[in-house]
Design an enzyme around this catalytic site. Structure first.
Site, PDB file in Angstrom:
ATOM      1  N   TRP A 170       0.807  -1.218   0.000  1.00 24.94           N
ATOM      2  CA  TRP A 170       0.000   0.000   0.000  1.00 24.94           C
ATOM      3  C   TRP A 170       0.839   1.266   0.000  1.00 24.94           C
ATOM      4  CZ3 TRP A 170      -4.451   0.215  -1.992  1.00 24.94           C
ATOM      5  CH2 TRP A 170      -5.325  -0.875  -1.929  1.00 24.94           C
TER       6      TRP A 170
ATOM      7  N   ASP B 292      -0.915   6.945   6.235  1.00 22.95           N
ATOM      8  CA  ASP B 292      -2.107   6.156   5.950  1.00 22.95           C
ATOM      9  C   ASP B 292      -2.237   5.137   7.077  1.00 22.95           C
ATOM     10  OD1 ASP B 292      -4.087   4.470   5.107  1.00 22.95           O
ATOM     11  OD2 ASP B 292      -3.067   3.815   3.273  1.00 22.95           O
TER      12      ASP B 292
ATOM     13  N   LYS C  96     -12.137  -0.727   8.141  1.00 25.42           N
ATOM     14  CA  LYS C  96     -11.355  -1.654   8.961  1.00 25.42           C
ATOM     15  C   LYS C  96     -11.805  -1.598  10.425  1.00 25.42           C
ATOM     16  CE  LYS C  96      -8.563  -2.042   5.324  1.00 25.42           C
ATOM     17  NZ  LYS C  96      -8.472  -3.215   4.463  1.00 25.42           N
TER      18      LYS C  96
END
Length: 350
Positions: free
Chosen positions: A100, A161, A185
């Site tokens: 990511w 992030d 999440k």
């Protein structure tokens, strides 16, 4: 009992789902449920204020930071972040430690000049003077890895992030200039990103930036430049309350450590039937990546696990293998059930 170990959208707390059914979808005296009332009206604005206040309390948020509730996911922020924080002739530094963080850098490169920053072994981060910010991904959902500590970046703002690890442990907000986390999440259903930005960075947003993408304009409009993702925000407010009722972020961290220890313990104790490939000091406590030493048994494991009520354990396509996500809403009983199944499978197949 069935357990959902998906990396996202992930499980929501059972108590929150029950409360949502009783509150969000019930019609009031005006004939409208919470989702049908104007976002500019007093009911939603009161809820928005409550959600912001509760989140600020959970994070012990310093007074010089603003909370934004933005539509979309973290990938949108990959592009919007450099548009807001990079001034002319500035570059953005990205620490690439996994899937990511690499994607964040690739998307940012479409909007601004970026550099890949490699942290030195001595721990002193000497960033170039023309860096607008330095971006990290503290927890890599796909790789199953996590940063052991936060860097000191000096005058260069640290951006992160925090999607997978947000609200799973206390967070030193004052070490960051900008934090963002997609909701699916640990916060709420998909469609919402929570962002936290230091006041001085709001002034960097260019005046000609489209209003929905401008952190400054969104802060001025109380996250309501346009209709916000109302359902996700209302669910987030319930989740924030639930976390507070459980004991806050310290309690979330303690429960997370216990859950991770159970599952990693079963993997490490399997007699090498299962392998956790990430170094012990870099293992994520929320996204456990592992695989079978004999990969031919992978489909058998997934099938038998599902029959036992353990679902969504297939690894990300980038690595294959297996992955179990242990976000806040996963009860310790779920981690115990998975650990027990891993141990039993190893005994039968080892």
């Amino acid at each position: 009992m069935a357990w959902n170990f998906a990396a996202g959208p992930a499980r929501l707390p059972d108590a929150v789902l029950a409360q949502a059914a009783a509150e969000i979808f019930r019609r009031g005296a005006d004939g409208a449920c919470a989702l049908e009332r104007p976002f500019s009206g007093p009911d939603f604005r009161a809820l928005l204020a409550r959600a912001r206040q509760r989140l600020a309390e959970l994070l012990a948020l310093p007074a010089n930071y603003r909370i934004l509730f933005l539509a979309g996911g973290a990938m949108q922020q990959f592009s919007i972040l450099p548009l807001n924080l990079c001034r002319p002739q500035q570059r953005a530094a990205y620490v690439n430690r996994g899937y990511w963080s690499a994607r964040a850098m690739a998307e940012a490169s479409r909007q601004a000049d970026t550099i890949e920053f490699f942290p030195p072994a001595d721990g002193v981060w000497a960033l170039p003077a023309d860096c607008a910010y330095c971006h990290i991904t503290p927890n890599e959902t796909v790789d199953g890895s996590a940063c052991a500590s936060l860097p000191e970046t000096g005058a260069v703002p640290l951006a992160a992030d925090c999607t997978s690890s947000f609200l799973t442990a206390p967070l030193a907000v004052d070490k960051f200039g900008f934090i963002y986390a997609s909701a699916q999440k640990n916060i709420a259903p998909a469609g919402l990103t929570v962002a936290i930005i230091r006041d001085d960075l709001l002034e960097r947003s260019p005046a000609d930036l489209p209003a929905p993408f401008s952190y400054r304009r969104q802060a001025e409009a109380n996250s309501c430049v346009n209709t916000p993702p109302m359902f996700a925000i209302q669910m987030a407010a319930l989740v924030f309350d639930w976390i507070a009722e459980q004991g806050g972020l310290t309690a979330m961290a303690a429960a997370g450590r216990r859950k991770a220890a159970r599952v990693y313990g079963a993997i490490d104790g399997s007699g090498e039937v299962f392998v956790a490939p990430v170094a012990v000091d870099q293992r994520s406590p929320v996204n456990i990546r592992f695989h079978l030493a004999d990969s031919a048994l992978t489909e058998t494991f997934i099938s038998e696990a599902a029959a036992a009520g353990l679902h969504h354990l297939r690894g990300h396509a980038h690595f294959g293998g297996l992955r179990a996500s242990l976000y806040n809403a996963m009860p310790e009983a779920g981690a115990q059930a998975l650990a027990g199944f891993i141990t039993d499978f190893a005994r039968r197949r080892g």
